[in-house]
Enzyme design. Structure first.
Site, PDB file in Angstrom:
ATOM      1  CE  LYS A   5      -3.382   5.195 -11.236  1.00 61.76           C
ATOM      2  NZ  LYS A   5      -1.957   5.342 -10.996  1.00 61.76           N
TER       3      LYS A   5
ATOM      4  CE  LYS B 112      -7.266   6.573  -4.114  1.00 60.69           C
ATOM      5  NZ  LYS B 112      -6.081   5.836  -4.472  1.00 60.69           N
TER       6      LYS B 112
ATOM      7  CE  LYS C 195      -1.534  12.610  -9.178  1.00 62.28           C
ATOM      8  NZ  LYS C 195      -2.292  11.927 -10.179  1.00 62.28           N
TER       9      LYS C 195
HETATM   10  P1  TYM Z   1       0.307   6.353  -4.317  1.00 60.40           P
HETATM   11  O1  TYM Z   1       1.445   7.184  -4.802  1.00 60.40           O
HETATM   12  O2  TYM Z   1      -0.981   6.400  -5.062  1.00 60.40           O
HETATM   13  O3  TYM Z   1      -0.019   6.674  -2.816  1.00 60.40           O
HETATM   14  C1  TYM Z   1       0.997   6.689  -1.832  1.00 60.40           C
HETATM   15  C2  TYM Z   1       0.489   6.144  -0.532  1.00 60.40           C
HETATM   16  O4  TYM Z   1      -0.638   6.914  -0.065  1.00 60.40           O
HETATM   17  C3  TYM Z   1      -1.728   6.044   0.232  1.00 60.40           C
HETATM   18  N1  TYM Z   1      -2.983   6.771  -0.055  1.00 60.40           N
HETATM   19  C4  TYM Z   1      -3.971   6.934   0.830  1.00 60.40           C
HETATM   20  N2  TYM Z   1      -4.114   6.530   2.100  1.00 60.40           N
HETATM   21  C5  TYM Z   1      -5.275   6.871   2.746  1.00 60.40           C
HETATM   22  N3  TYM Z   1      -6.256   7.594   2.167  1.00 60.40           N
HETATM   23  C6  TYM Z   1      -6.146   8.023   0.884  1.00 60.40           C
HETATM   24  N4  TYM Z   1      -7.119   8.743   0.334  1.00 60.40           N
HETATM   25  C7  TYM Z   1      -4.964   7.689   0.157  1.00 60.40           C
HETATM   26  N5  TYM Z   1      -4.537   7.955  -1.100  1.00 60.40           N
HETATM   27  C8  TYM Z   1      -3.334   7.365  -1.211  1.00 60.40           C
HETATM   28  C9  TYM Z   1      -1.516   4.846  -0.673  1.00 60.40           C
HETATM   29  O5  TYM Z   1      -2.191   3.710  -0.173  1.00 60.40           O
HETATM   30  C10 TYM Z   1      -0.016   4.693  -0.637  1.00 60.40           C
HETATM   31  O6  TYM Z   1       0.393   3.988   0.513  1.00 60.40           O
HETATM   32  N6  TYM Z   1       1.566   1.834  -6.005  1.00 60.40           N
HETATM   33  C11 TYM Z   1       1.822   2.818  -4.967  1.00 60.40           C
HETATM   34  C12 TYM Z   1       3.255   3.315  -4.930  1.00 60.40           C
HETATM   35  C13 TYM Z   1       4.254   2.221  -4.825  1.00 60.40           C
HETATM   36  C14 TYM Z   1       4.529   1.444  -3.670  1.00 60.40           C
HETATM   37  C15 TYM Z   1       5.569   0.557  -4.051  1.00 60.40           C
HETATM   38  C16 TYM Z   1       3.995   1.425  -2.381  1.00 60.40           C
HETATM   39  C17 TYM Z   1       5.076   1.804  -5.821  1.00 60.40           C
HETATM   40  N7  TYM Z   1       5.876   0.817  -5.346  1.00 60.40           N
HETATM   41  C18 TYM Z   1       6.090  -0.380  -3.149  1.00 60.40           C
HETATM   42  C19 TYM Z   1       4.521   0.480  -1.481  1.00 60.40           C
HETATM   43  C20 TYM Z   1       5.538  -0.397  -1.864  1.00 60.40           C
HETATM   44  C21 TYM Z   1       0.926   4.006  -5.214  1.00 60.40           C
HETATM   45  O7  TYM Z   1       0.474   4.240  -6.302  1.00 60.40           O
HETATM   46  O8  TYM Z   1       0.775   4.822  -4.160  1.00 60.40           O
END
Ligand code: TYM
Length: 333
Positions: free
Chosen positions: A117, A199, A202
């Site tokens: 990032k 991966k 967006k």
């Molecule tokens: P975020 O918002 O980027 O993504 C949400 C969830 O989607 C999963 N994900 C994917 N899984 C498979 N293939 C992909 N291409 C893909 N892109 C995204 C992510 O692994 C995630 O599970 N930091 C976290 C949000 C968060 C969180 C938490 C998660 C904040 N606090 C506490 C669990 C527990 C995040 O940025 O996810």
């Protein structure tokens, strides 16, 4: 007979766009819906994480409410799952501050998400981006979560959460439950349809690489039909076949069939047929989600009642852990 206490699950998604991606849905949300009967489930809309990257305020507000509707339309029963907005629960920020004082700069600088990032947003490498994993640790530890269902990209954040919790516990006794990651197999890492070594996200530079949960069905079908494959023209799962592997993973995650079953099904097919079948399976999956989403978005008062009630309960649960932590570190209560 003694009642067995259900284990607790916590997870969340950032409201960083008007729709989550197919990666978010298959990697996280679809699994959550399957766990809702066996576990005590808590899901946050992680808006505090979202502002580590600059947002348009009106959009963030809209995306936050929309994400609640996406959670429910993708299968989370709002009567069985606790759904809350992170910024409505001040304990997250408070615990994050305390845990910052138990986290090393060196550990945070090894986080690959921070490196990625900060490379993408080199004009805004803020301290929040750096301490992001500590806020995520606070999200999880406040609810004494046993299990955290996420995609593979969050594995490192789960590891640092465990390290922080173990460090704290080793000083003060058993304050935090040590959480485990729950990562699906085929759905762990859904890749870009245009660059299947990256991966699905967006921020894909090619808009055809990423499918959104709320993309209209024609768009979904078109993107899948344009997916990058290879020149071998043989449907099999293996090294060097990233595009085909990804299509098979998507198919398997959506239909519940194993990869072997999927490969057998397409054994005598060309890539055109494979893509058409994957497109149809994804379309089938998304149609009822779209219908439910449209319905829910007509009733904003209902959505508001869910997040208000959810945040109240989340405040209650998280306060208990926070007070315990404050007492341990020596704050006057
Ligand atoms: P975020 O918002 O980027 O993504 C949400 C969830 O989607 C999963 N994900 C994917 N899984 C498979 N293939 C992909 N291409 C893909 N892109 C995204 C992510 O692994 C995630 O599970 N930091 C976290 C949000 C968060 C969180 C938490 C998660 C904040 N606090 C506490 C669990 C527990 C995040 O940025 O996810």
């Amino acid at each position: 007979m003694e009642e067995i206490k259900k284990q607790t699950i916590l997870s969340g998604i950032q409201p960083s766009a008007s729709s989550i991606t197919l990666g978010n849905y298959l990697g996280a949300l679809k699994n959550w819906a399957m766990l809702q009967d066996e576990y005590n489930c808590i899901y946050g809309i992680m808006d505090m994480h979202t502002i580590t990257v600059r947002q348009t305020p009106a959009e963030l507000r809209k995306n936050t409410v929309s994400l609640i509707a996406q959670y429910i339309s993708a299968g989370l029963d709002e009567t069985k799952n606790l759904i809350f907005i992170q910024s409505h629960v001040p304990a997250h920020a408070e615990l994050a501050w305390i845990l910052n004082c138990y986290t090393q700069m060196g550990e945070l600088s090894r986080m690959t998400q921070f490196k990625d990032k900060s490379a993408k947003h080199h004009d805004n490498i803020n301290a929040g981006l750096f301490t992001y994993p500590v806020l995520m640790a606070a999200d999880i530890l406040l609810y004494q979560a046993d299990l955290v269902p996420v995609g593979a990209d969050q594995k490192q954040h789960l590891e640092i959460t465990r390290d922080i919790a173990e460090r704290f516990n080793s000083i003060y006794g058993d304050v935090f439950t040590i959480p485990d990651a729950y990562i699906g197999k085929e759905s762990a890492r859904i890749m870009s349809l245009q660059n299947p070594t990256a991966k699905m996200s967006k921020s894909d530079p090619n808009p055809n690489g990423c499918i959104y949960l709320l993309d209209d069905i024609d768009t979904v079908v078109r993107k899948i039909k344009r997916a990058v494959t290879d020149s071998e023209a043989c449907v099999r799962y293996g090294e060097g076949k990233d595009g085909v592997n990804n299509l098979l993973n998507i198919y398997s995650s959506v239909t519940g069939k194993t990869i072997d079953e999927a490969v057998a099904e397409f054994a005598s097919c060309g890539y055109g047929e494979l893509k058409a079948a994957v497109a149809e399976a994804v379309a089938e999956e998304l149609r009822p989600i779209h219908a439910k989403y449209d319905d829910l978005m007509k009733n904003k008062d209902y959505l508001e009642s869910i997040y208000k009630k959810g945040s109240e309960t989340a405040n209650y649960i998280s306060r208990k852990t926070l007070n315990k932590v404050k007492k341990k570190v020596g704050f006057v209560l």
